[in-house]
Each structure stands twice: as structure tokens, then as C-alpha cells.
Scaffold this motif. Structure first.
Motif, PDB file in Angstrom:
ATOM      1  N   VAL A  24       0.839  -1.210   0.000  1.00 52.75           N
ATOM      2  CA  VAL A  24       0.000   0.000   0.000  1.00 52.75           C
ATOM      3  C   VAL A  24       0.869   1.253   0.000  1.00 52.75           C
ATOM      4  O   VAL A  24       0.584   2.229  -0.679  1.00 52.75           O
ATOM      5  CB  VAL A  24      -0.933  -0.002   1.235  1.00 52.75           C
ATOM      6  CG1 VAL A  24      -1.592   1.359   1.419  1.00 52.75           C
ATOM      7  CG2 VAL A  24      -2.001  -1.076   1.098  1.00 52.75           C
ATOM      8  N   ILE A  41      -5.455   4.357   0.099  1.00 52.19           N
ATOM      9  CA  ILE A  41      -6.261   3.487   0.965  1.00 52.19           C
ATOM     10  C   ILE A  41      -7.747   3.754   0.748  1.00 52.19           C
ATOM     11  O   ILE A  41      -8.564   2.819   0.703  1.00 52.19           O
ATOM     12  CB  ILE A  41      -5.859   3.676   2.436  1.00 52.19           C
ATOM     13  CG1 ILE A  41      -4.440   3.139   2.669  1.00 52.19           C
ATOM     14  CG2 ILE A  41      -6.844   2.979   3.373  1.00 52.19           C
ATOM     15  CD1 ILE A  41      -3.862   3.464   4.027  1.00 52.19           C
ATOM     16  N   LYS A  95     -10.464   0.990  -0.509  1.00 52.59           N
ATOM     17  CA  LYS A  95     -11.657   0.677   0.273  1.00 52.59           C
ATOM     18  C   LYS A  95     -12.887   0.653  -0.623  1.00 52.59           C
ATOM     19  O   LYS A  95     -13.746  -0.239  -0.519  1.00 52.59           O
ATOM     20  CB  LYS A  95     -11.828   1.692   1.393  1.00 52.59           C
ATOM     21  CG  LYS A  95     -13.023   1.426   2.300  1.00 52.59           C
ATOM     22  CD  LYS A  95     -13.094   2.448   3.428  1.00 52.59           C
ATOM     23  CE  LYS A  95     -14.279   2.160   4.351  1.00 52.59           C
ATOM     24  NZ  LYS A  95     -14.353   3.139   5.462  1.00 52.59           N
ATOM     25  N   ASN A 126      -6.327  -0.928   6.111  1.00 54.56           N
ATOM     26  CA  ASN A 126      -5.583  -0.301   5.016  1.00 54.56           C
ATOM     27  C   ASN A 126      -5.798  -0.965   3.652  1.00 54.56           C
ATOM     28  O   ASN A 126      -5.224  -0.538   2.662  1.00 54.56           O
ATOM     29  CB  ASN A 126      -4.088  -0.281   5.341  1.00 54.56           C
ATOM     30  CG  ASN A 126      -3.488  -1.689   5.397  1.00 54.56           C
ATOM     31  OD1 ASN A 126      -4.208  -2.693   5.460  1.00 54.56           O
ATOM     32  ND2 ASN A 126      -2.180  -1.766   5.384  1.00 54.56           N
TER      33      ASN A 126
END
Length: 354
Positions: free
Chosen positions: A168, A230, A234, A262
Motif C-alpha cells: 500500500v 487506501i 476501500k 488499510n
């Protein structure tokens, strides 16, 4: 990035704890709510040094459901990995099975926060305290995660983060350690620079695990973008969940309760009987449509040639881990992935079982 490179070039310092590395450590410590943090050239060397600065010996209990670097770091320190089975819901080390593996040679537990989901940190710490063991967390997937309001690096003696390009957040290659005590950071900082003390002496042999200035500059730039990355992941994960949630034979790996997550991966497990085809068949079908997925983690570390003869690697002792490794699949997940592309991937998955 051009300005960052110019600043580095003008400084005449490309490595050896330059200005960008110092800035990055300070900003990462703030972002991760960590008092003592050091960066390294990669997460594997960071994990090796974590074992060294804690002066571990003998046996370390860990999970077979992880990337080989976790277990390799132990063996590079002449430590014997002892594999513990995992929980079927979270894929994390099963704390209820740890104590039975502790012997007089055990000095530490090395759990992994698999796919960013925290282990049962409270129960693991209670076990460690009862038996006088150290705890090193491999948090390669858990950058920025908070568990019931606490930063993920708040737990254990040392926590390792990976900043590999697939994560990430990344510095192309890189990693970090977060320490509970300042003397551990001081020793790790010496060890990453060949073990050299400020006066030039070397008390013990270290290694070269320093992050360079160019990679630190990348890290500084991407730290400004990680929260947006992030957020996008999502949204994409929510689309996946909506599209796949009603398909028989597919179970979605979900964040545990009380988690600020995350979204490092979107992972499903395939029940061959309900889904009607196996994980491996689905993997090949998706690949035929230019959809690249990962059997992550497969094979289990305990089934690798270099570890399969360990007594704790016996498949009969690791039934859950072997079951999960044979059925898990990580789907594409990155901030630039469009909802249309996600819908296409999910359509191919639906059609694969017809």
C-alpha cells in the motif's frame, strides 16, 4: 520528484543516513504513532536485524502461512522455526495452539498480521509474558492499521513494516522497524551500518541495510498519497464484496472488528465443492482472460523444500493452514483499478463456475 532528486544531488549525499532518510524516519514515526523507528533497505533485512538486536536463540514459534522472508529471517539468524497452525477466519497464527509448542529452547514468537488483519495481540502478549518470551510482529501488510484505536506497532517488542513496491505504501524497496525501547533502535541503527560505532569502532559484525536517499525521497512523496490510495482501495473492495458476496463457495476475507484498515489485498477462499471448480482452475481461467491473481500464500512455508522436514512442518499438525493455502486467491487491488474492471473480473469469476 525532479525537485527531490535535485535536492539530493545538490546535497552530495546519496546514502549513509542523509537528510531525506532523517526526514522520512521522522514523518513515518509520526504517521505510525511510533516513538522509536528506523528505516532499512528492505523488510527482510529489517526482520533479520530485529532477531539480532533482541539476541534471540534456539526456537521461535511462527506461522507457516506467510511469505518465505518471515521464516528465512529466522534461519539466517541460526534460529529454528517452529510452525503453529492458523485460524481459519483470519488466517493469523492461532494463539490457542502456541503454548503447546513452547519448550525450554523457545525464546520468541513471530506472528504475522496476515493481509493487514491484526493477530490476537492481547492473548499472544499474555502467553509471552507467562513464559518470558519476546514478540516480533511481521506487519508487512499492516501499514497504517489501527486496532481498537491503537497503532498496530504498539504491540510486541518490535514490529516490522515492508515498503516493497507491491505494498500500500512503498519506497520501491525498503522497510522499517518500530521498537519499544530506545536502546533497540540505537543498536539496530549501528547494525544496519556494518555495526560501526560513532567513534569508528565495531563491537559486533553488522550488515549493510541502509535506505538510500533516492528511495527515501520516493517514500516522502508517497506518504502524502497513501491515505488517498487506501480510500480508493476501500471503495474497490466494497465493489468486489457486493459483486461476489452472494456466490456459493466464495468466502471473503474481511477486516476484524474494531479495525482501521488499510486494504492491502482483496482475498477470497474457494470451496471446491460449493463453487464447483477448484481455486487452481479458477486461477487459470482468470489468467486466460489476462486477469493476474495470486495464490497467496501458496505453497505454505512448511511445505517448501528447505522447511518440509522440520517436525513442526508435518501436515497433520497444520490442517487449517494447509486447507487455506489450497483455497486462497488474492484478486487485483490497487488505487487506479476502475469499478468497470472490477465488474469484469467478477463476471469472469461468476461465469467460471457455470
Amino acid at each position: 520528484m525532479d525537485q527531490k532528486i535535485k535536492e539530493i544531488w545538490d546535497s552530495k549525499q546519496l546514502s549513509n543516513n542523509g537528510e531525506k532518510v532523517v526526514q522520512l524516519e521522522r514523518r513515518l514515526a509520526n504517521f505510525l504513532n511510533a516513538e522509536y523507528l528506523s528505516v532499512f533497505s528492505n523488510g527482510t533485512l529489517a526482520l533479520q536485524l530485529a532477531c539480532r538486536v533482541l539476541e534471540l536463540s534456539g526456537e521461535v514459534i511462527t506461522t507457516p502461512f506467510t511469505f518465505p522472508a518471515t521464516v528465512n529471517a529466522l534461519v539466517w539468524n541460526q534460529l529454528k522455526p517452529v510452525f503453529c497452525d492458523i485460524e481459519e477466519e483470519t488466517y493469523n497464527i492461532d494463539p490457542d495452539k502456541i503454548e503447546a509448542l513452547i519448550t525450554e529452547k523457545t525464546t520468541a514468537i513471530m506472528p504475522v498480521h496476515v493481509f493487514g488483519n491484526p493477530c490476537d495481540v492481547e492473548k499472544i502478549q499474555q502467553i509471552a509474558d507467562r513464559h518470558g518470551l519476546k514478540v516480533i510482529y511481521d506487519a508487512a501488510h499492516a501499514f497504517g492499521v489501527r486496532h481498537h484505536g491503537k497503532a498496530i506497532a504498539s504491540f510486541g517488542d518490535i514490529t516490522m513494516f515492508s515498503f516493497h513496491a507491491t505494498k500500500v505504501y512503498n519506497t520501491i524497496e525498503g522497510g522499517a522497524l518500530v521498537f519499544k525501547h530506545p536502546y533497540l533502535k540505537e543498536r539496530a541503527d549501528q547494525m544496519r551500518n556494518f555495526g560501526i560505532l560513532p567513534d569508528g569502532d565495531v563491537l559486533e559484525p553488522g550488515t549493510n541495510a541502509k535506505l538510500n536517499e533516492v528511495q527515501a525521497a520516493v517514500g516522502l512523496l508517497l506518504l502524502d498519497k497513501v491515505e488517498e490510495e487506501i480510500r480508493r482501495r476501500k471503495e474497490i473492495a466494497a465493489t468486489y464484496a457486493e459483486e461476489l458476496g452472494d456466490i456459493p463457495g466464495i468466502r471473503i476475507n474481511k477486516p476484524v472488528d474494531g479495525l482501521e484498515y488499510n486494504y492491502p489485498y482483496f482475498v477470497i477462499t474457494i470451496d471446491k465443492n460449493e463453487f464447483e471448480i477448484s481455486r487452481d482452475v479458477l486461477y487459470e481461467e482468470l489468467k486466460a482472460h489476462n486477469i493476474i491473481t495470486r495464490k497467496y500464500f501458496y505453497p505454505l512455508c512448511s511445505n517448501l523444500q528447505c522447511y518440509k522436514d522440520l517436525p513442526s512442518a508435518d501436515k497433520a499438525r497444520l490442517p487449517v493452514a494447509n486447507k487455506v493455502a489450497d483455497s486462497v486467491l488474492a484478486l487485483p487491488l490497487y488505487g487506479e483499478l476502475s469499478h468497470e474492471e472490477v465488474a469484469y473480473i467478477c463476471r469472469i469469476i461468476r461465469e467460471s463456475r457455470l
